[in-house]
Design a protein around this motif. Structure first.
Motif, PDB file in Angstrom:
ATOM      1  N   ALA A 100      -5.829  -0.681 -17.170  1.00 47.92           N
ATOM      2  CA  ALA A 100      -6.221  -2.084 -16.932  1.00 47.92           C
ATOM      3  C   ALA A 100      -5.017  -2.887 -16.472  1.00 47.92           C
ATOM      4  CB  ALA A 100      -6.816  -2.678 -18.205  1.00 47.92           C
ATOM      5  N   ILE A 101      -3.841  -2.608 -17.113  1.00 49.52           N
ATOM      6  CA  ILE A 101      -2.627  -3.347 -16.721  1.00 49.52           C
ATOM      7  C   ILE A 101      -2.277  -3.031 -15.268  1.00 49.52           C
ATOM      8  CG2 ILE A 101      -0.121  -3.505 -17.085  1.00 49.52           C
ATOM      9  CD1 ILE A 101      -0.694  -4.002 -19.839  1.00 49.52           C
ATOM     10  N   LEU A 102      -2.328  -1.726 -14.924  1.00 50.08           N
ATOM     11  CA  LEU A 102      -2.013  -1.351 -13.531  1.00 50.08           C
ATOM     12  C   LEU A 102      -2.973  -2.036 -12.568  1.00 50.08           C
ATOM     13  CD1 LEU A 102      -1.232   2.491 -13.690  1.00 50.08           C
ATOM     14  CD2 LEU A 102       0.357   0.595 -13.456  1.00 50.08           C
ATOM     15  N   PHE A 103      -4.226  -2.068 -12.959  1.00 54.31           N
ATOM     16  CA  PHE A 103      -5.237  -2.673 -12.088  1.00 54.31           C
ATOM     17  C   PHE A 103      -4.942  -4.163 -11.872  1.00 54.31           C
ATOM     18  CE2 PHE A 103      -9.476  -4.458 -11.228  1.00 54.31           C
ATOM     19  CZ  PHE A 103      -9.744  -3.738 -10.069  1.00 54.31           C
ATOM     20  N   ILE A 104      -4.560  -4.831 -12.977  1.00 58.74           N
ATOM     21  CA  ILE A 104      -4.249  -6.273 -12.863  1.00 58.74           C
ATOM     22  C   ILE A 104      -3.033  -6.469 -11.956  1.00 58.74           C
ATOM     23  CG2 ILE A 104      -3.440  -8.299 -14.169  1.00 58.74           C
ATOM     24  CD1 ILE A 104      -5.225  -7.195 -16.482  1.00 58.74           C
ATOM     25  N   VAL A 105      -1.988  -5.586 -12.153  1.00 58.25           N
ATOM     26  CA  VAL A 105      -0.787  -5.696 -11.308  1.00 58.25           C
ATOM     27  C   VAL A 105      -1.183  -5.520  -9.831  1.00 58.25           C
ATOM     28  CG1 VAL A 105       1.395  -4.553 -10.683  1.00 58.25           C
ATOM     29  CG2 VAL A 105       0.817  -4.917 -13.083  1.00 58.25           C
ATOM     30  N   HIS A 106      -2.062  -4.531  -9.611  1.00 57.88           N
ATOM     31  CA  HIS A 106      -2.506  -4.265  -8.233  1.00 57.88           C
ATOM     32  C   HIS A 106      -3.176  -5.509  -7.637  1.00 57.88           C
ATOM     33  CE1 HIS A 106      -4.080  -2.125  -4.790  1.00 57.88           C
ATOM     34  NE2 HIS A 106      -5.302  -2.568  -5.078  1.00 57.88           N
ATOM     35  N   ILE A 107      -4.052  -6.137  -8.449  1.00 61.81           N
ATOM     36  CA  ILE A 107      -4.770  -7.326  -7.952  1.00 61.81           C
ATOM     37  C   ILE A 107      -3.765  -8.449  -7.655  1.00 61.81           C
ATOM     38  CG2 ILE A 107      -6.451  -9.134  -8.588  1.00 61.81           C
ATOM     39  CD1 ILE A 107      -7.812  -6.493  -8.154  1.00 61.81           C
ATOM     40  N   ILE A 108      -2.804  -8.640  -8.607  1.00 65.30           N
ATOM     41  CA  ILE A 108      -1.840  -9.746  -8.413  1.00 65.30           C
ATOM     42  C   ILE A 108      -1.000  -9.495  -7.157  1.00 65.30           C
ATOM     43  CG2 ILE A 108       0.220 -10.867  -9.395  1.00 65.30           C
ATOM     44  CD1 ILE A 108      -1.007 -10.379 -12.155  1.00 65.30           C
ATOM     45  N   PHE A 109      -0.551  -8.245  -7.002  1.00 70.92           N
ATOM     46  CA  PHE A 109       0.329  -7.932  -5.871  1.00 70.92           C
ATOM     47  C   PHE A 109      -0.408  -8.002  -4.531  1.00 70.92           C
ATOM     48  CE2 PHE A 109       3.969  -5.149  -7.782  1.00 70.92           C
ATOM     49  CZ  PHE A 109       4.290  -6.183  -8.634  1.00 70.92           C
ATOM     50  N   PHE A 115      -2.299   2.123  -3.723  1.00 63.59           N
ATOM     51  CA  PHE A 115      -2.458   1.396  -4.976  1.00 63.59           C
ATOM     52  C   PHE A 115      -1.119   0.768  -5.391  1.00 63.59           C
ATOM     53  CE2 PHE A 115      -3.001   1.530  -9.715  1.00 63.59           C
ATOM     54  CZ  PHE A 115      -4.030   0.587  -9.768  1.00 63.59           C
ATOM     55  N   ILE A 116      -1.115  -0.481  -5.698  1.00 60.07           N
ATOM     56  CA  ILE A 116       0.038  -1.302  -6.111  1.00 60.07           C
ATOM     57  C   ILE A 116       1.117  -1.397  -5.038  1.00 60.07           C
ATOM     58  CG2 ILE A 116       1.946  -1.634  -7.752  1.00 60.07           C
ATOM     59  CD1 ILE A 116       0.227  -0.592  -9.928  1.00 60.07           C
ATOM     60  N   VAL A 117       1.641  -0.246  -4.550  1.00 57.99           N
ATOM     61  CA  VAL A 117       2.853  -0.296  -3.706  1.00 57.99           C
ATOM     62  C   VAL A 117       2.574  -0.598  -2.238  1.00 57.99           C
ATOM     63  CG1 VAL A 117       4.199   1.240  -5.179  1.00 57.99           C
ATOM     64  CG2 VAL A 117       2.805   2.204  -3.336  1.00 57.99           C
ATOM     65  N   GLY A 118       1.328  -0.725  -1.859  1.00 51.96           N
ATOM     66  CA  GLY A 118       1.010  -1.038  -0.454  1.00 51.96           C
ATOM     67  C   GLY A 118       1.532   0.037   0.485  1.00 51.96           C
ATOM     68  N   ASN A 119       2.405  -0.352   1.423  1.00 56.79           N
ATOM     69  CA  ASN A 119       2.908   0.608   2.423  1.00 56.79           C
ATOM     70  C   ASN A 119       4.303   1.126   2.090  1.00 56.79           C
ATOM     71  OD1 ASN A 119       1.651  -1.801   4.724  1.00 56.79           O
ATOM     72  ND2 ASN A 119       0.572   0.026   4.038  1.00 56.79           N
ATOM     73  N   ALA A 120       4.801   0.819   0.874  1.00 59.30           N
ATOM     74  CA  ALA A 120       6.221   1.099   0.572  1.00 59.30           C
ATOM     75  C   ALA A 120       6.603   2.548   0.861  1.00 59.30           C
ATOM     76  CB  ALA A 120       6.522   0.768  -0.874  1.00 59.30           C
ATOM     77  N   LEU A 121       5.698   3.472   0.541  1.00 63.98           N
ATOM     78  CA  LEU A 121       6.084   4.891   0.657  1.00 63.98           C
ATOM     79  C   LEU A 121       6.247   5.337   2.112  1.00 63.98           C
ATOM     80  CD1 LEU A 121       3.724   6.290  -2.129  1.00 63.98           C
ATOM     81  CD2 LEU A 121       6.148   5.666  -2.283  1.00 63.98           C
ATOM     82  N   GLU A 122       5.646   4.598   3.013  1.00 67.26           N
ATOM     83  CA  GLU A 122       5.698   5.010   4.426  1.00 67.26           C
ATOM     84  C   GLU A 122       7.113   4.921   4.996  1.00 67.26           C
ATOM     85  OE1 GLU A 122       3.118   6.245   5.444  1.00 67.26           O
ATOM     86  OE2 GLU A 122       1.495   5.334   4.278  1.00 67.26           O
ATOM     87  N   GLY A 123       7.937   4.064   4.372  1.00 65.28           N
ATOM     88  CA  GLY A 123       9.285   3.875   4.907  1.00 65.28           C
ATOM     89  C   GLY A 123      10.256   4.950   4.451  1.00 65.28           C
ATOM     90  N   VAL A 124       9.831   5.808   3.502  1.00 70.48           N
ATOM     91  CA  VAL A 124      10.764   6.806   2.976  1.00 70.48           C
ATOM     92  C   VAL A 124      10.776   8.015   3.915  1.00 70.48           C
ATOM     93  CG1 VAL A 124      11.408   8.135   0.920  1.00 70.48           C
ATOM     94  CG2 VAL A 124      10.118   6.005   0.688  1.00 70.48           C
ATOM     95  N   LYS A 125      11.643   7.950   4.877  1.00 70.72           N
ATOM     96  CA  LYS A 125      11.706   9.005   5.898  1.00 70.72           C
ATOM     97  C   LYS A 125      13.152   9.130   6.365  1.00 70.72           C
ATOM     98  CE  LYS A 125       7.118   8.766   7.975  1.00 70.72           C
ATOM     99  NZ  LYS A 125       6.474   8.237   6.802  1.00 70.72           N
TER     100      LYS A 125
END
Ligand code: HEM
Length: 544
Positions: free
Chosen positions: A10-19, A38-48
């Motif tokens: 539930a906490i993760l879900f709330i963080v996701h909604i807020i973010f 989930f939560i991090v949006g596109n952040a992982l795409e930049g790890v290259k």
């Protein structure tokens, strides 16, 4: 246990909604882009890796239509590469503040012209603009000719060995800007050498930080070994700049030089240029006398010009030479133009010659369309702005992708073709004003663009008056990496060539002397097409 798991979910879900469902996120996420996680949006795409990141950017540009976005709370970025949106951003003073990407340059350049903003930037721009006035540019030609001659000497010394072209060209552009910005020759003594090395190393350190997202935070970077190295090189560079400024001020004072006369004097006598060729630094010293800038300000401007003025032009020259080597028909046309200009003389390049090099200019423009030395620039949007029918909220980073703009099929049919005629006046007139921006555009455009063009024409024409260029590296061998400058990645073996081996150059001489006449014989046997070089005779072939 189940309760805790549900509670955690539930906490993760709330963080996701807020973010991801706040007002800003909603606006940014309307713009087409990658799928959000989930939560991090596109952040992982930049790890290259830097190379993969560059390639990924090009894939995204192909997939989208002039605009796409990145979102990872709280960072939002739009990437634009269509002329209409670019015009909106670059013409308005509202959006001229540089984005956070540039902060890595701050320890080196402080608040110099590239990084400063607001009234400080405006005041400095006013002080420095006269340094690029036509009459002042004429004076720099002496240094530009000297550097081009040194480039030819260097090439002459490395017959029959394969070397990387980039450091040789960088050395030439560093010399030129150093003489123009500081009025100082970079000697091969310990100080000159360590300054050159330090500038080079600082550039590399910047790249290393740029591609390591975890080092973006200053406090983490300061703990790293890179920070220690950076401080070491910064101290060398800053000490050198400080000394040059101190010495020039002393020289001006000891010799009673009236800087205002020296700068405004428009005589075209070469010997006078030689004495007065420190116009950029002299202008700053003059401004200090008028209370418009202090010593720290002079230092940051000189450092800024040293950075902006050499790596960019070196990249442009490298790709231009590579393209010319790969297009013998175009090289022949340039030679024909040079033959018309110089006939049988060995004289140095003059301003009038540069104006007459119209075809060469088109070749250079086309080279930096295909390979813009500054592949992207970035602004922080301090206000909401409407781009491609989307409202981009204030606080978003706006990356302008010059590389992708310059390769849009709609603006440049068959965009990967090297075709200098795209820059015939009648063809330019048909294009959008913001379709071609290697030097950026609008009030924050490149202050050194005329100087850069002069330098590139001087260097390329001098090289071509001395050598025939044969290709080693082709366009398809290039493999770029994400960086502030369009840089090829490390050497990669491909067929027999190594990436960025540069060019195969055949020394020749328009004005055959005894030495060269002897050599024609040996060359003609191995390179029959040398006869195409009008009366130019060549003596050997080697790889540079
Ligand atoms: C082919 C060579 C060059 C290219 C492609 C180039 C490109 C650019 C671009 C794209 C910008 C805008 C940067 C931004 O908005 O973040 C810029 C700014 C600048 N360039 Fe150049 N540049 C070149 C050569 C030079 C040279 C030779 C000098 C110095 C003599 C120079 C000095 C500057 C300075 C000081 C700025 C900051 C201007 C301002 O913000 O008012 N550049 N350049």
């Amino acid at each position: 246990m189940l309760f805790f798991l549900l509670y955690f979910a539930a906490i993760l879900f709330i963080v996701h909604i807020i973010f991801n469902y706040n007002k800003r996120a909603a606006l940014i996420r309307k713009i087409p882009g990658l799928k959000d996680h989930f939560i991090v949006g596109n952040a992982l795409e930049g790890v290259k890796s830097p190379v993969d990141l560059f390639r990924f950017g090009r894939e995204l540009a192909k997939k989208h239509n002039g605009i796409y976005r990145f979102w990872c709370f709280p960072i939002g970025a739009v990437f634009i590469y269509n002329p209409d949106d670019i015009e909106i951003i670059l013409t308005s003073m509202k959006y001229h503040e540089k984005s956070v990407i540039y902060k890595f340059l701050k320890p080196w350049l402080n608040d110099g012209l590239l990084l400063s903003g607001g009234s400080k930037w405006l005041d400095r721009r006013k002080i420095l603009t006269p340094a690029f006035h036509f009459n002042i540019l004429r004076r720099y030609l002496v240094s530009l000719n000297d550097s081009a001659d040194r480039l030819v000497d260097t090439v002459n010394k490395i017959v029959n060995i394969e070397v990387d072209l980039v450091p040789i060209v960088s050395e030439c552009t560093l010399q030129s800007i150093c003489e123009s910005a500081m009025g100082t020759k970079l000697s091969d003594d310990t100080t000159g050498k360590s300054y050159k090395t330090a500038i080079h190393e600082l550039g590399l350190l910047l790249v290393q930080r740029f591609v390591r997202i975890y080092l973006y935070a200053d406090f983490l970077f300061n703990l790293s070994s890179l920070a220690k190295l950076q401080n070491k090189y910064l101290s060398i560079v800053h000490n050198f700049t400080r000394n040059v400024i101190k010495e020039r001020k002393k020289y001006v004072m000891d010799n009673g030089i009236d800087l205002s006369n020296a700068i405004s004097d428009s005589t075209d006598d070469v010997n006078i240029y030689r004495k007065k060729r420190t116009a950029m630094l002299d202008l700053l010293i003059l401004a200090e006398k008028d209370g418009l800038i202090d010593n720290a300000g002079i230092e940051e401007e000189v450092d800024t010009f040293m950075f902006e003025g050499h790596d960019t032009t070196a990249a442009a020259l490298t790709y231009a030479l590579m393209l010319i080597a790969n297009h013998p028909d175009i090289q022949d046309k340039i030679l024909a133009e040079l033959n018309d200009i110089y006939c049988d003389t060995k004289r140095a390049v003059t301003m009038e010659d540069l104006n007459a090099m119209r075809y060469l200019e088109r070749c250079i423009k086309e080279a930096i369309r295909l390979y813009p030395p500054v592949p992207f620039i970035s602004r922080k949007l301090n206000d909401d702005v409407q781009l491609s029918n989307y409202t981009v909220p204030a606080g978003t980073l706006c990356h302008i992708h010059i590389y992708d703009l310059h390769r849009l099929e709609s603006l440049y049919p068959n965009p990967t073709k090297f075709d200098p005629d795209r820059f015939l006046p009648e063809n330019v007139a048909k294009r959008h004003n913001y379709a071609y921006i290697p030097f950026s555009a609008g009030p924050r455009n490149c202050i050194g663009q005329k100087f850069a063009m002069m330098q590139m024409k001087t260097a390329v024409s001098t090289i071509l008056r001395n050598f025939k260029l044969l290709p080693v590296t082709g366009c398809s061998d290039l493999q770029f990496q994400s960086d502030l400058i369009l840089r090829n990645s490390k050497p990669v073996i491909c067929y027999d060539a190594i990436y960025f081996r540069g060019l195969q150059c055949t020394p020749c001489d328009m004005f055959a002397d005894y030495d060269n006449i002897i050599s024609i014989v040996s060359l003609k046997q191995s390179h029959p097409d040398t006869t195409k070089l009008n009366d130019r005779n060549c003596r050997a072939s080697f790889v540079v």
